[in-house]
Write a protein that holds these residues in place. Structure first.
Motif: not given
Length: 465
Positions: A182-196
């Motif tokens: 969103f900006s240098l100060a705001h990020t959101v991460t979606y990470q795949r995990v074991d099992g789907g």
């Protein structure tokens, strides 16, 4: 009876004069050949004229122009014969910067790409589905991320200029991680995990804030006058919402009224993030001075009296049974993935009036595959509220609302197991338990805080002049 051939050069063939099928074939063939011969004779004459004019044009060209023409011709021929190499190359990751960019523009094999990620800059008119299709990421994966995002609804706040970053698994080519910048100060991460499935993580950096003073004279409307000095729509709506009890921002200004605004811009590593904060306001309206100062995330006038009205604890006219409590660590009963419940669910029948819990400005009215119809309201610098699974909304984006105002009817929209209202309270962009957290209460600054507040006001008054 006669038959007219569609090519006028072939003439008219009389079928009555033909006795045998062979005669008919011969007559048609003869007429056709005659027409074609006439056509080629005329075409040959035209070609001779074109060649003659081209030769005359070439003979009159200066020598330097002839040399340049020959050079360009050879260059084009070389490109045509040498540019179609089938040699496989490992290409650097292309940065997709518009929705019109597609895989056809980059001739490479996925198996030769290093590293396995993409960067995409959001432009007006983009949709998440369109972007996933362009990158050949299955729609099923997109819905997995949307389900994960239900607690945050970050994907619903994407706007032009935001960036998406994709990481693919080098072995399976499946999406392994998606990051929103969103900006240098705001990020959101979606990470795949074991099992789907995916889990999310939000990162908010405080950064540094630099102040600037924006001042001007009201000519016409306050909105247009404030825009001319550099205030954006969000800043202006926040000022008008904060001081609406003291100033009529539609028709309450007259010639000669002035304003001074102290605004801070967030900086990370010397770069602006796009986030702003109103620190102080001074408006001369009909010869009277109206002020507001930000202190400990709340606004007060120059005497230290709170300007923000108290919040209501409940978004309904009466208390209803709580069917699900706030739980940021909730896990899915089957997949065991973390699925935070960032709000409080009330067992409200469909059509129950939903009330704003505080004064503010509506910043979102949207429909979501999982959250259904929902409303998001900003209450000053510190607080935001959200209302999900609605049946009907009575407000629009950008509208100012008051505490206790009916903004919607509860419903059962989106992915919902039954009629209810999901209500959230966010403090400094973090979801909190609305039933137990501190909520704004109109107070006066007292004790040691009052001394610090007075010093701060004096400093702002000096800067604004």
């Amino acid at each position: 009876m006669s038959y007219a051939h569609p090519d006028k050069n072939l003439g008219i063939i009389s079928l009555a004069a033909v006795k045998q099928p062979s005669d008919l074939a011969y007559s048609v063939e003869s007429a056709t050949l005659a027409g074609y011969n006439s056509f080629f004779v005329r075409s040959y004459g035209h070609m001779r004229q074109v060649i003659m004019y081209a030769d005359l044009f070439w003979s009159r060209l200066p020598s330097i122009h002839k040399i340049l023409s020959l050079f360009l011709t050879l260059l084009v021929l070389a490109f045509m014969f040498l540019g179609n190499s089938d040699k496989s190359q490992t290409l650097a990751l292309p940065q997709l910067i518009s929705s019109e960019a597609g895989f056809t523009e980059y001739e490479f094999k996925l198996t030769t790409m290093t590293p396995e990620n993409y960067a995409y800059s959001i432009t007006k008119g983009d949709s998440l589905s369109q972007i996933f299709d362009m990158l050949r990421i299955p729609q099923a994966t997109m819905y997995e991320i949307l389900e994960t995002d239900l607690a945050l609804l970050a994907l619903d706040t994407l706007k032009p200029g935001n960036s998406l970053r994709f990481w693919l698994d080098s072995r399976t080519q499946q999406l392994d991680k998606l990051e929103i910048v969103f900006s240098l100060a705001h990020t959101v991460t979606y990470q795949r995990v074991d099992g789907g499935g995916f889990e999310y993580k939000e990162l908010i950096i405080p950064g540094d804030w630099t102040q600037e003073v924006l001042s001007g004279e009201v000519k016409g409307s306050f909105y247009n006058s404030a825009s001319k000095v550099g205030l954006d729509a969000g800043d202006i709506m926040e000022i008008s919402s904060l001081l609406k009890e003291k100033i009529n921002f539609n028709r309450g200004f007259r010639l000669g009224d002035t304003f001074q605004i102290v605004r801070s811009k967030q900086m990370v590593k010397g770069q602006e993030t796009g986030e702003t904060r109103i620190e102080a306001i001074k408006i001369i309206n009909k010869k009277r001075e109206v002020t507001a100062f930000l202190y400990n995330n709340s606004y007060y006038d120059e005497r230290g009296t709170g300007l923000e009205r108290a919040f209501s604890r409940y978004p309904l006219e009466r208390k209803l049974r709580i069917s699900s409590n706030f739980n940021p660590n909730r896990r899915h009963p089957i997949t065991r993935l973390v699925r935070p419940h960032n709000g409080t669910d009330f067992a409200a029948p469909i059509g129950t009036p939903v009330l704003s819990t505080g004064d503010g400005v509506v910043i979102e009215v949207k429909k979501h595959a999982y959250a259904g119809l929902y409303i998001k309201i900003k209450h000053g610098q510190k607080y935001k509220t959200r209302y999900l699974h609605l049946k009907k909304a009575y407000v629009r984006k950008g509208q100012s609302v008051s505490r206790g105002q009916k903004i919607a009817l509860s419903g059962n929209s989106g992915r919902s197991t039954g009629a209810h209202l999901h209500y959230e309270l966010h403090i400094n962009n973090r979801a909190v338990n609305a039933m137990s957290s501190d909520i704004p209460i109109m107070t006066e600054i007292e004790g040691k805080d009052r001394i610090a507040f007075k010093k701060m006001v004096a400093r702002y008054q000096k800067n604004m002049g």
